[in-house]
Design a protein around this motif. Structure first.
Motif, PDB file in Angstrom:
ATOM      1  N   THR A  13       1.897  -2.817  -9.220  1.00  0.00           N
ATOM      2  CA  THR A  13       0.833  -3.821  -9.111  1.00  0.00           C
ATOM      3  C   THR A  13      -0.228  -3.365  -8.129  1.00  0.00           C
ATOM      4  O   THR A  13       0.085  -2.830  -7.071  1.00  0.00           O
ATOM      5  N   VAL A  67      -3.249  -5.259  -6.123  1.00  0.00           N
ATOM      6  CA  VAL A  67      -3.898  -6.530  -5.808  1.00  0.00           C
ATOM      7  C   VAL A  67      -5.390  -6.262  -5.643  1.00  0.00           C
ATOM      8  O   VAL A  67      -5.808  -5.506  -4.767  1.00  0.00           O
ATOM      9  N   ASN A  76      -7.289 -11.385  -3.084  1.00  0.00           N
ATOM     10  CA  ASN A  76      -6.326 -12.338  -2.539  1.00  0.00           C
ATOM     11  C   ASN A  76      -7.061 -13.158  -1.488  1.00  0.00           C
ATOM     12  O   ASN A  76      -7.217 -12.722  -0.348  1.00  0.00           O
ATOM     13  N   ARG A 124      -4.663  -9.538  -9.896  1.00  0.00           N
ATOM     14  CA  ARG A 124      -3.834  -8.333  -9.849  1.00  0.00           C
ATOM     15  C   ARG A 124      -3.964  -7.540 -11.141  1.00  0.00           C
ATOM     16  O   ARG A 124      -4.157  -8.104 -12.214  1.00  0.00           O
ATOM     17  N   THR A 174      -0.339  -9.793   0.553  1.00  0.00           N
ATOM     18  CA  THR A 174      -0.766  -8.762  -0.394  1.00  0.00           C
ATOM     19  C   THR A 174       0.290  -7.681  -0.578  1.00  0.00           C
ATOM     20  O   THR A 174       0.563  -7.253  -1.705  1.00  0.00           O
ATOM     21  N   GLU A 219       2.256  -6.672  -4.101  1.00  0.00           N
ATOM     22  CA  GLU A 219       2.213  -5.344  -4.701  1.00  0.00           C
ATOM     23  C   GLU A 219       3.599  -4.744  -4.868  1.00  0.00           C
ATOM     24  O   GLU A 219       3.760  -3.724  -5.531  1.00  0.00           O
TER      25      GLU A 219
END
Length: 251
Positions: A111, A113, A116, A142, A167, A171
């Motif tokens: 992932t 991000v 956020n 994301r 964050t 991830e």
């Protein structure tokens, strides 16, 4: 896969079948990818060698391979050759996390991000989360990848007092896992699925041509008290992603 590793694929082409040989070849290569015989990152080998091995013309082999390139299962890389990218993600239509589904399918999810932050809820978000319009909500955007290739662009909104959306944690795992770890019991959801064409920005992030077909999903999830805990709008690469439905007949 290397040229020698191609022997691991058991081809069975029927020259008496009305099904074109290129299509039979493509179907059997796709099946080998789905079964994990051809793994992501493997090289398919030389078209000439494959044609000679199977007793096919080179244009037939090229057509079969190209059909899988167009489906996103193979990619041609200059100086490297034709490489297996992935198998298509087939996701059951149920209340589950994309991260969990990809991990269960051995798709090695990662992932990035992209955003956020806390922002005022729009009318749509406020209505979904049963909040007053303009209330603060946490927005997370994301990019979800498998084997280093983007699959989906996820945008989620959650009430600010629900949980800490760090964050680094986002991830390393999925949103629903973080909710479960915080003691939130997901119970049900309302979900709609659609399709549209990619904008220029979406196409760039998902590594698709502008205007490429995308699957869309909008979902509001509820916990076991009936509280709305998440509103998400997601887009998926149609070349790499499908939803699986199970339909029941009612008498």
């Amino acid at each position: 896969m290397t040229a020698s590793a191609s022997a691991d694929v058991d081809f069975a082409l029927d020259r008496n079948s009305p099904v074109p040989l290129y299509y039979q070849l493509a179907q059997q290569l796709e099946a080998a990818i789905e079964r994990g015989v051809l793994t992501p990152g493997s090289l398919l080998g030389n078209e000439v060698e494959l044609a000679a091995r199977l007793g096919l013309s080179r244009p037939t082999v090229r057509q079969g391979i190209q059909s899988l390139v167009e489906k996103g299962l193979l990619v041609r890389r200059r100086g490297i050759g034709t490489q297996v990218v992935h198998s298509q993600v087939k996701r059951p239509l149920e209340l589950s996390s994309l991260y969990d589904d990809l991990q269960a399918a051995d798709q090695n999810p990662t992932t990035r991000v992209l955003l956020n932050e806390t922002r005022p809820a729009s009318a749509e978000v406020a209505a979904a989360l049963a909040l007053a319009e303009g209330s603060d909500v946490r927005m997370v955007e994301r990019l979800r990848l498998t084997h280093g290739q983007p699959v989906a662009l996820l945008c989620n909104f959650v009430p600010t007092d629900l949980l800490d959306l760090d964050t680094a944690k986002l991830e390393s795992t999925g949103l629903y896992r973080l909710m479960r770890a915080a003691g939130i019991t997901l119970h049900s959801a309302r979900q709609s699925i659609g399709a549209r064409c990619a904008t220029a920005g979406e196409a760039e992030r998902l590594e698709e041509p502008e205007g490429a077909a995308l699957l869309t999903m909008q979902r509001t999830a509820y916990d076991d008290t009936g509280r709305a805990v998440e509103f998400g709008t997601h887009i998926y690469r149609a070349s790499r992603y499908t939803f699986d439905f199970q339909l029941l007949v009612r008498g």
